[in-house]
Design a protein around this motif. Structure first.
Motif, PDB file in Angstrom:
ATOM      1  N   TRP A   3       0.840  -1.194   0.000  1.00 35.20           N
ATOM      2  CA  TRP A   3       0.000   0.000   0.000  1.00 35.20           C
ATOM      3  C   TRP A   3       0.872   1.239   0.000  1.00 35.20           C
ATOM      4  CZ3 TRP A   3      -4.833  -1.346  -0.924  1.00 35.20           C
ATOM      5  CH2 TRP A   3      -5.227  -2.637  -0.558  1.00 35.20           C
ATOM      6  N   GLN A   4       0.330   2.323  -0.564  1.00 30.12           N
ATOM      7  CA  GLN A   4       1.072   3.571  -0.615  1.00 30.12           C
ATOM      8  C   GLN A   4       0.117   4.747  -0.485  1.00 30.12           C
ATOM      9  OE1 GLN A   4       3.034   3.608  -4.399  1.00 30.12           O
ATOM     10  NE2 GLN A   4       1.143   3.571  -5.576  1.00 30.12           N
ATOM     11  N   ALA A   5       0.676   5.914  -0.207  1.00 33.08           N
ATOM     12  CA  ALA A   5      -0.135   7.114  -0.048  1.00 33.08           C
ATOM     13  C   ALA A   5      -1.000   7.337  -1.279  1.00 33.08           C
ATOM     14  CB  ALA A   5       0.769   8.319   0.194  1.00 33.08           C
ATOM     15  N   GLY A   6      -2.234   7.731  -1.044  1.00 30.67           N
ATOM     16  CA  GLY A   6      -3.176   8.002  -2.118  1.00 30.67           C
ATOM     17  C   GLY A   6      -4.115   6.858  -2.427  1.00 30.67           C
ATOM     18  N   ASP A   7      -3.810   5.630  -1.941  1.00 32.13           N
ATOM     19  CA  ASP A   7      -4.693   4.492  -2.207  1.00 32.13           C
ATOM     20  C   ASP A   7      -6.036   4.677  -1.511  1.00 32.13           C
ATOM     21  OD1 ASP A   7      -2.777   3.220  -3.721  1.00 32.13           O
ATOM     22  OD2 ASP A   7      -2.124   1.863  -2.128  1.00 32.13           O
ATOM     23  N   HIS A   8      -7.109   4.327  -2.217  1.00 33.25           N
ATOM     24  CA  HIS A   8      -8.451   4.325  -1.643  1.00 33.25           C
ATOM     25  C   HIS A   8      -8.729   2.923  -1.087  1.00 33.25           C
ATOM     26  CE1 HIS A   8     -10.172   7.967  -4.085  1.00 33.25           C
ATOM     27  NE2 HIS A   8      -8.994   8.220  -3.546  1.00 33.25           N
ATOM     28  N   VAL A   9      -9.083   2.846   0.183  1.00 28.87           N
ATOM     29  CA  VAL A   9      -9.150   1.549   0.848  1.00 28.87           C
ATOM     30  C   VAL A   9     -10.398   1.445   1.725  1.00 28.87           C
ATOM     31  CG1 VAL A   9      -6.650   1.227   0.887  1.00 28.87           C
ATOM     32  CG2 VAL A   9      -7.770   2.417   2.789  1.00 28.87           C
ATOM     33  N   VAL A  10     -10.763   0.197   2.013  1.00 30.50           N
ATOM     34  CA  VAL A  10     -11.677  -0.116   3.106  1.00 30.50           C
ATOM     35  C   VAL A  10     -10.884  -0.936   4.118  1.00 30.50           C
ATOM     36  CG1 VAL A  10     -13.820  -0.008   1.793  1.00 30.50           C
ATOM     37  CG2 VAL A  10     -12.539  -2.160   1.875  1.00 30.50           C
ATOM     38  N   VAL A  11     -11.384  -0.965   5.348  1.00 28.53           N
ATOM     39  CA  VAL A  11     -10.625  -1.542   6.449  1.00 28.53           C
ATOM     40  C   VAL A  11     -11.357  -2.744   7.034  1.00 28.53           C
ATOM     41  CG1 VAL A  11      -9.532  -1.089   8.672  1.00 28.53           C
ATOM     42  CG2 VAL A  11      -9.691   0.737   6.972  1.00 28.53           C
ATOM     43  N   SER A  12     -10.654  -3.857   7.143  1.00 29.02           N
ATOM     44  CA  SER A  12     -11.134  -5.007   7.903  1.00 29.02           C
ATOM     45  C   SER A  12     -11.051  -4.684   9.387  1.00 29.02           C
ATOM     46  CB  SER A  12     -10.282  -6.238   7.602  1.00 29.02           C
ATOM     47  OG  SER A  12     -10.388  -7.200   8.639  1.00 29.02           O
ATOM     48  N   CYS A  13     -11.996  -5.202  10.148  1.00 29.81           N
ATOM     49  CA  CYS A  13     -12.010  -4.907  11.584  1.00 29.81           C
ATOM     50  C   CYS A  13     -11.041  -5.772  12.378  1.00 29.81           C
ATOM     51  CB  CYS A  13     -13.423  -5.100  12.137  1.00 29.81           C
ATOM     52  SG  CYS A  13     -14.004  -6.813  12.088  1.00 29.81           S
ATOM     53  N   VAL A  14     -10.390  -6.727  11.734  1.00 32.23           N
ATOM     54  CA  VAL A  14      -9.616  -7.734  12.464  1.00 32.23           C
ATOM     55  C   VAL A  14      -8.125  -7.435  12.405  1.00 32.23           C
ATOM     56  CG1 VAL A  14      -9.044 -10.181  12.652  1.00 32.23           C
ATOM     57  CG2 VAL A  14     -11.351  -9.495  11.983  1.00 32.23           C
ATOM     58  N   GLN A  15      -7.488  -7.377  13.575  1.00 32.52           N
ATOM     59  CA  GLN A  15      -6.035  -7.311  13.663  1.00 32.52           C
ATOM     60  C   GLN A  15      -5.512  -8.654  14.170  1.00 32.52           C
ATOM     61  OE1 GLN A  15      -4.505  -4.025  15.947  1.00 32.52           O
ATOM     62  NE2 GLN A  15      -5.095  -2.529  14.402  1.00 32.52           N
ATOM     63  N   VAL A  16      -4.491  -9.184  13.497  1.00 31.25           N
ATOM     64  CA  VAL A  16      -3.906 -10.468  13.895  1.00 31.25           C
ATOM     65  C   VAL A  16      -2.395 -10.320  14.018  1.00 31.25           C
ATOM     66  CG1 VAL A  16      -5.733 -11.771  12.727  1.00 31.25           C
ATOM     67  CG2 VAL A  16      -3.585 -11.323  11.530  1.00 31.25           C
ATOM     68  N   ASP A  17      -1.793 -11.280  14.686  1.00 26.16           N
ATOM     69  CA  ASP A  17      -0.337 -11.349  14.819  1.00 26.16           C
ATOM     70  C   ASP A  17       0.166 -12.376  13.818  1.00 26.16           C
ATOM     71  OD1 ASP A  17       2.301 -11.639  15.489  1.00 26.16           O
ATOM     72  OD2 ASP A  17       1.964 -12.000  17.621  1.00 26.16           O
ATOM     73  N   ASP A  18       0.826 -11.911  12.755  1.00 25.99           N
ATOM     74  CA  ASP A  18       1.244 -12.844  11.705  1.00 25.99           C
ATOM     75  C   ASP A  18       2.435 -13.702  12.117  1.00 25.99           C
ATOM     76  OD1 ASP A  18       3.347 -11.073  11.568  1.00 25.99           O
ATOM     77  OD2 ASP A  18       2.941 -10.396   9.522  1.00 25.99           O
ATOM     78  N   GLN A  19       2.994 -13.478  13.319  1.00 22.73           N
ATOM     79  CA  GLN A  19       4.054 -14.340  13.829  1.00 22.73           C
ATOM     80  C   GLN A  19       3.510 -15.428  14.752  1.00 22.73           C
ATOM     81  OE1 GLN A  19       7.537 -12.151  15.249  1.00 22.73           O
ATOM     82  NE2 GLN A  19       6.907 -10.381  14.033  1.00 22.73           N
ATOM     83  N   GLU A  20       2.202 -15.492  14.886  1.00 21.86           N
ATOM     84  CA  GLU A  20       1.566 -16.520  15.706  1.00 21.86           C
ATOM     85  C   GLU A  20       1.164 -17.686  14.805  1.00 21.86           C
ATOM     86  OE1 GLU A  20      -2.083 -16.790  18.954  1.00 21.86           O
ATOM     87  OE2 GLU A  20      -1.821 -15.019  17.722  1.00 21.86           O
ATOM     88  N   PRO A  21       1.593 -18.914  15.087  1.00 21.41           N
ATOM     89  CA  PRO A  21       1.328 -20.039  14.188  1.00 21.41           C
ATOM     90  C   PRO A  21      -0.148 -20.236  13.835  1.00 21.41           C
ATOM     91  CG  PRO A  21       2.959 -20.673  15.813  1.00 21.41           C
ATOM     92  CD  PRO A  21       2.474 -19.321  16.214  1.00 21.41           C
ATOM     93  N   ALA A  22      -1.047 -20.146  14.807  1.00 22.53           N
ATOM     94  CA  ALA A  22      -2.461 -20.404  14.537  1.00 22.53           C
ATOM     95  C   ALA A  22      -3.033 -19.446  13.504  1.00 22.53           C
ATOM     96  CB  ALA A  22      -3.266 -20.316  15.834  1.00 22.53           C
ATOM     97  N   THR A  23      -2.483 -18.250  13.423  1.00 22.36           N
ATOM     98  CA  THR A  23      -2.965 -17.255  12.468  1.00 22.36           C
ATOM     99  C   THR A  23      -2.852 -17.753  11.040  1.00 22.36           C
ATOM    100  OG1 THR A  23      -2.428 -15.422  13.932  1.00 22.36           O
ATOM    101  CG2 THR A  23      -2.558 -14.917  11.591  1.00 22.36           C
ATOM    102  N   HIS A  24      -1.864 -18.593  10.772  1.00 20.85           N
ATOM    103  CA  HIS A  24      -1.648 -19.050   9.403  1.00 20.85           C
ATOM    104  C   HIS A  24      -2.597 -20.179   9.016  1.00 20.85           C
ATOM    105  CE1 HIS A  24       1.901 -16.545   8.607  1.00 20.85           C
ATOM    106  NE2 HIS A  24       2.055 -16.623   9.915  1.00 20.85           N
ATOM    107  N   ALA A  25      -3.288 -20.754   9.977  1.00 22.19           N
ATOM    108  CA  ALA A  25      -4.355 -21.697   9.675  1.00 22.19           C
ATOM    109  C   ALA A  25      -5.668 -20.957   9.477  1.00 22.19           C
ATOM    110  CB  ALA A  25      -4.494 -22.730  10.804  1.00 22.19           C
ATOM    111  N   ASP A  26      -5.935 -20.007  10.375  1.00 21.83           N
ATOM    112  CA  ASP A  26      -7.143 -19.194  10.316  1.00 21.83           C
ATOM    113  C   ASP A  26      -6.906 -17.999  11.233  1.00 21.83           C
ATOM    114  OD1 ASP A  26      -9.643 -18.023  10.410  1.00 21.83           O
ATOM    115  OD2 ASP A  26     -10.668 -19.734  11.299  1.00 21.83           O
TER     116      ASP A  26
END
Length: 458
Positions: A132-155
């Motif tokens: 992503w970069q400045a100027g992009d038009h976006v919508v936001v997911s409500c979910v924040q996850v830790d991508d270094q947590e193993p379970a996150t990569h399953a779901d």
């Protein structure tokens, strides 16, 4: 108005957005920790007493975060929970997050900027952000996850560090600026206005996971799906997903006005709660629940000759016993939220002896969010927004949702100066047709707002 906002509103190019300085403070809907006891001894936890709109300090970005200039947001029921400090004060979540240290410590503040939906323009990215970069038009997911947590990569929803942004984190979307992780962003559907796009992701993606995902009810063509609260934010998207997937949508509503809107949405069968004796709470009366369940089941069988395959229940305590009773043998009750209470009472004999299933569901992972957003970008799903408020009146908007006086989604204009802005693909909008967009609006030509009593002075 700060100079960066001026640049955003004038559609300035990315290099100009990056040249403009960030303000030291920004306007946001927020709560104060000192108000956590304001409702002690009162019956009506009126959110207008605690939701404030005013300046808050601008936080620093972490390496994986993005700063959004929020053009529009919307009200979700979690903002009501936050503003009533029930079932737990959300400052408890912020303290727990802050104990992790590092960038997480920023969230533990004596104010909480709320809001879990947003559509806007990227104005800054952290040093670790790639897509992503400045100027992009976006919508936001409500979910924040830790991508270094193993379970996150399953779901992503199975990770212990999964949190709902703007509810369990600070710096939410009911504001002029919002801080999000890069992994929360998706492209804004180009044919939607800012306020339309901001009313989609939390509710629609939650409904998508509940009904369509292989982690939910997995509906198929011909399935009869009973949808409680079918003109609410979740319910109105559930109706569209059932209909779009070849299923049969049965919606339950609480008034004839809502019934008329639901028929306009294309619901196959609309049932007024009063028809089955649900104009009062019977959740603690097993006999009344069974009798109401027989009446409800009889209406559905009278139209389709069979019981529902799936019941979509986010209402909770007031409806859950009925949901378990009325779903067919081998059927599925899928649940989230519980806006009327979390202690669900049901007769387990109807569950175990008839081989029924209960599936718990919460929000949606990024892949599910992306698949749902794609349906909006294709015009296969349309916004369920009924009305829009300015950010200055966000307390009134939240009160409307708190008292169940709303239909569909209640939008909030943040930086967008008026409704109707943000469309960058007019051709697609014309092909879909204005008459198909926002089918829950009372008027298709003007913005309407349901009346609420004046907010008390702070």
């Amino acid at each position: 108005m700060d100079s960066l906002i001026e640049a955003v509103l004038s559609d300035a190019p990315a290099e100009e957005l990056l040249r403009r300085p960030l303000p030291d403070t920004y306007t946001a809907a927020h709560l104060h920790a000192e108000d956590q006891t304001v409702f002690d001894g009162t019956c009506d936890r009126d959110v207008r007493k605690t939701l404030r709109v005013g300046p808050v300090p601008m936080p620093e970005l972490a390496v994986d975060e993005v700063l959004i200039a929020v053009m529009a947001s919307s009200i979700n029921y979690n903002t009501v929970w936050s503003a009533t400090f029930e079932p737990l004060p959300t400052f408890t979540f912020l303290k727990r997050l802050g104990r992790q240290g590092g960038p997480a410590a920023r969230h533990d503040l004596p104010w909480h900027v709320v809001g879990s939906d947003a559509a806007g323009v990227v104005v800054r990215v952290g040093t670790g952000v790639r897509r992503w970069q400045a100027g992009d038009h976006v919508v936001v997911s409500c979910v924040q996850v830790d991508d270094q947590e193993p379970a996150t990569h399953a779901d992503g929803m199975l990770g212990a560090e999964q949190r709902i942004w703007g509810f369990e984190t600070n710096f939410g979307g009911l504001a002029h600026y919002a801080v999000v992780r890069a992994s929360q962003l998706m492209p804004k559907p180009a044919h939607l206005t800012w306020e339309e796009a901001a009313s989609t992701m939390l509710c629609a993606a939650t409904s998508y996971r509940m009904l369509v995902s292989d982690r939910g009810a997995r509906i198929k063509q011909g399935d009869i799906v009973l949808i409680w609260g079918a003109t609410g934010g979740l319910g109105s998207y559930a109706v569209q997903l059932v209909r779009g997937g070849g299923g049969i949508a049965v919606g339950v509503v609480s008034s004839e006005e809502k019934a008329e809107r639901l028929r306009a949405l294309g619901c196959d069968l609309v049932i007024n709660r009063a028809e089955v004796g649900l104009d009062q709470d019977i959740s603690d009366d097993p006999e009344a629940t069974v009798e109401a369940g027989k009446r409800l089941g009889g209406i559905i069988r009278g139209h389709f000759g069979e019981d529902p395959h799936v019941v979509f229940d986010y209402i909770g305590k007031a409806t859950f016993g009925l949901s378990v009773f009325v779903v067919r043998r081998g059927g599925t009750v899928v649940t989230c939220g519980s806006s009327t209470g979390y202690q669900h009472r049901f007769d387990n004999r109807y569950l175990w002896m008839n081989l029924k299933r209960i599936v718990g569901s919460h929000a949606a992972n990024l892949q599910e969010q992306s698949e749902c957003n794609r349906l909006f970008r294709l015009g296969r799903l349309v916004p369920a927004r009924s009305t829009v408020y300015p950010l200055t009146e966000v307390a009134d908007a939240a009160r409307l949702v708190q008292t169940n006086g709303h239909i569909g989604k209640v939008g909030v204009l943040c930086l967008a100066p008026r409704p109707g802005l943000g469309v960058t693909d007019r051709a697609l909008r014309d092909r879909i047709g204005e008459h198909r967009l926002n089918p829950l609006r009372a008027e298709q030509t003007t913005e309407t707002r349901s009346p609420v009593a004046a907010a008390p002075a702070h």
